[in-house]
Structures are given as structure tokens and as C-alpha cells.
Design a protein around this motif. Structure first.
Motif, PDB file in Angstrom:
ATOM      1  N   SER A 207      -3.427   5.715   3.756  1.00 24.13           N
ATOM      2  CA  SER A 207      -3.141   5.399   2.360  1.00 24.13           C
ATOM      3  C   SER A 207      -4.397   5.695   1.535  1.00 24.13           C
ATOM      4  O   SER A 207      -5.463   5.956   2.105  1.00 24.13           O
ATOM      5  CB  SER A 207      -2.741   3.928   2.226  1.00 24.13           C
ATOM      6  OG  SER A 207      -3.874   3.108   2.450  1.00 24.13           O
TER       7      SER A 207
ATOM      8  N   ARG B 285       0.856  -1.192   0.000  1.00 23.97           N
ATOM      9  CA  ARG B 285       0.000   0.000   0.000  1.00 23.97           C
ATOM     10  C   ARG B 285       0.885   1.233   0.000  1.00 23.97           C
ATOM     11  O   ARG B 285       1.928   1.252   0.658  1.00 23.97           O
ATOM     12  CB  ARG B 285      -0.905   0.026   1.242  1.00 23.97           C
ATOM     13  CG  ARG B 285      -2.065  -0.956   1.175  1.00 23.97           C
ATOM     14  CD  ARG B 285      -2.907  -0.922   2.438  1.00 23.97           C
ATOM     15  NE  ARG B 285      -2.118  -1.279   3.611  1.00 23.97           N
ATOM     16  CZ  ARG B 285      -1.865  -0.445   4.607  1.00 23.97           C
ATOM     17  NH1 ARG B 285      -2.354   0.776   4.611  1.00 23.97           N
ATOM     18  NH2 ARG B 285      -1.129  -0.834   5.632  1.00 23.97           N
ATOM     19  N   ARG B 286       0.468   2.249  -0.711  1.00 22.59           N
ATOM     20  CA  ARG B 286       1.237   3.493  -0.716  1.00 22.59           C
ATOM     21  C   ARG B 286       0.838   4.314   0.515  1.00 22.59           C
ATOM     22  O   ARG B 286      -0.344   4.609   0.699  1.00 22.59           O
ATOM     23  CB  ARG B 286       0.947   4.295  -2.003  1.00 22.59           C
ATOM     24  CG  ARG B 286       1.776   5.565  -2.121  1.00 22.59           C
ATOM     25  CD  ARG B 286       1.677   6.124  -3.542  1.00 22.59           C
ATOM     26  NE  ARG B 286       0.296   6.458  -3.921  1.00 22.59           N
ATOM     27  CZ  ARG B 286      -0.313   7.604  -3.594  1.00 22.59           C
ATOM     28  NH1 ARG B 286       0.328   8.521  -2.900  1.00 22.59           N
ATOM     29  NH2 ARG B 286      -1.553   7.832  -3.986  1.00 22.59           N
ATOM     30  N   ILE B 287       1.811   4.630   1.329  1.00 22.24           N
ATOM     31  CA  ILE B 287       1.520   5.385   2.552  1.00 22.24           C
ATOM     32  C   ILE B 287       1.693   6.875   2.284  1.00 22.24           C
ATOM     33  O   ILE B 287       2.760   7.322   1.857  1.00 22.24           O
ATOM     34  CB  ILE B 287       2.454   4.944   3.696  1.00 22.24           C
ATOM     35  CG1 ILE B 287       2.336   3.438   3.938  1.00 22.24           C
ATOM     36  CG2 ILE B 287       2.139   5.729   4.966  1.00 22.24           C
ATOM     37  CD1 ILE B 287       0.940   2.948   4.256  1.00 22.24           C
TER      38      ILE B 287
END
Lengths: 142, 79
Positions: free
Chosen positions: A126, A41-43
Motif C-alpha cells: 500500500s 489502507r488502499r492496497i
């Protein structure tokens, strides 16, 4: 020992240089930063909550234990809270000792204890939503 | 009085940040305080559930007395 809890960023080198530690032959610093990914996941950001009164007391206990065990001459801990963007600095641990072995070991001991004892909680933000980061339990309470 | 504080997921699940309770006339443990503030929602709380009394790590079997501050929270993630 210097302990600071703050929302503002810090300059690790400037913070360390500001202290004149007599007898020190070694200085070791650890800087923790906000990751930009977690389980694919892109934080975007991290929200850090803490228990202010206990955090201060617990960090003092952690620092004192490391000072005693590893013969540290000085300990500096700065930990941020609130909302931090990815790649921002979260924590600075800097220790001074007469020799390198104590400085390396002392810094690691403080960082390890921070992870399991200091009452901070992190929520990763995210695009998919917000998720609490799984925490750890102090070893003596497991 | 006994002050109860909840943090992170415990605060969200119980919808309670701070609460004060009158002291009991009989000896109380942290687990007794938890039963009062969480009731049936105790089973929804994170496991393990951590406890602090007067800003020191404690356990559900630790005694709680008048004037204490007790906190309930999930495992921690500092650093």
C-alpha cells in the motif's frame, strides 16, 4: 485432479470448459481476487510467496481429501504467485460432481483448507508500505 | 545432509533462505534444528512457528534425519 501454480492470469470459464467430466451434473467454481482495501489502507498490489514443492504436494492432499469426502468427479486448482495488482484473480477452485450438494461442499472444503494448510504467504503493498497478511495454522497443529 | 529452508517472515528475520547442515550422530528434533539456525533470534520468530518436514506439516517435536528437508515458516495465507 489438475493443479497448476503459475504467475500468469487465467480465464475461469475457459479453464472449466476445457475439461469434459463424464457423469457430472454439477460444477461449482470459486475465484479469489486481490482486495483493494485492508483495514482502511488502499492496497495497490499483493506479493504472494510460496514453497513450490510443498504447495503442489499439499494441494494434492487437499484435493484428494475433498474428492473422497464429497464424491467429487474432478478437481481443478489454479493458484497464482508473484506480484498481483488489486482486483486481479489469485485462485481458481473448480469441482465437478454428480449432484450439487457435493459440489458446493467440496469446493468450500478445498478453499477452506487452502487458507489454513497451503504454504502461501501474502504481503500487501500500500502507499504506507508493505505488510505481511496474518496467516492461519492448520487445525490439527493448533 | 539436512536441508533447511525458511520462508516469508522467518526468511527475513533470519536472513537465510536455504542452508544445509551435517547430520547429527544423535537423534534430532525439529526444535534442535531451529536452535542451530536461529540461535538467539528464535524469540524474534513468528508465533506459532510452522514446521514442515519433506513437504508435510510437522511440529517442533518431530524427528529429523539425514536426507530430510525441513522448513520453517509463519502461519499460511493461501487462497
Amino acid at each position: 485432479m489438475i493443479i497448476r501454480l503459475q504467475t500468469a492470469d487465467f480465464d475461469p470459464e475457459r479453464e472449466a470448459q476445457a475439461l469434459d467430466v463424464k457423469g457430472a451434473g454439477a460444477r461449482v467454481s470459486f475465484v479469489g481476487t486481490v482486495r483493494d482495501t485492508a483495514q482502511d489502507r488502499r492496497i495497490e498490489a499483493l506479493e504472494i510467496e510460496h514453497y513450490p514443492e510443498m504447495t503442489r504436494a499439499e494441494l494434492a492432499r487437499i484435493g484428494t481429501a475433498a474428492q473422497t469426502t464429497h464424491d467429487l468427479l474432478e478437481v481443478l486448482i489454479i493458484h497464482r504467485y508473484g506480484r498481483l495488482q488489486s482486483h486481479e484473480r489469485i485462485v481458481l477452485v473448480t469441482v465437478w460432481s454428480a449432484h450439487r450438494a457435493g459440489a458446493f461442499a467440496g469446493c468450500q472444503a478445498i478453499v477452506d483448507a487452502l487458507k489454513t494448510r497451503a504454504p502461501f504467504w501474502k504481503k500487501e503493498i500500500s502507499p504506507e508500505g508493505a505488510v505481511w497478511v496474518p496467516g492461519q495454522t492448520p487445525q490439527d497443529l493448533r | 545432509m539436512i536441508t533447511v529452508r525458511c520462508f516469508a517472515t522467518v526468511r527475513e528475520i533470519l536472513g537465510c533462505e536455504t542452508r544445509t547442515l551435517p547430520p547429527s550422530s544423535t537423534p534430532q528434533l525439529a526444535s534442535d534444528i531451529l536452535r542451530i539456525v536461529a540461535g538467539a533470534r528464535t524469540t524474534d520468530l513468528p508465533k506459532p512457528l510452522l514446521v514442515a518436514i519433506n513437504c508435510e506439516h510437522a511440529s517442533l517435536t518431530s524427528p529429523v534425519k539425514d536426507g530430510d528437508e525441513i522448513a520453517f515458516f509463519p502461519p499460511v495465507s493461501g487462497g
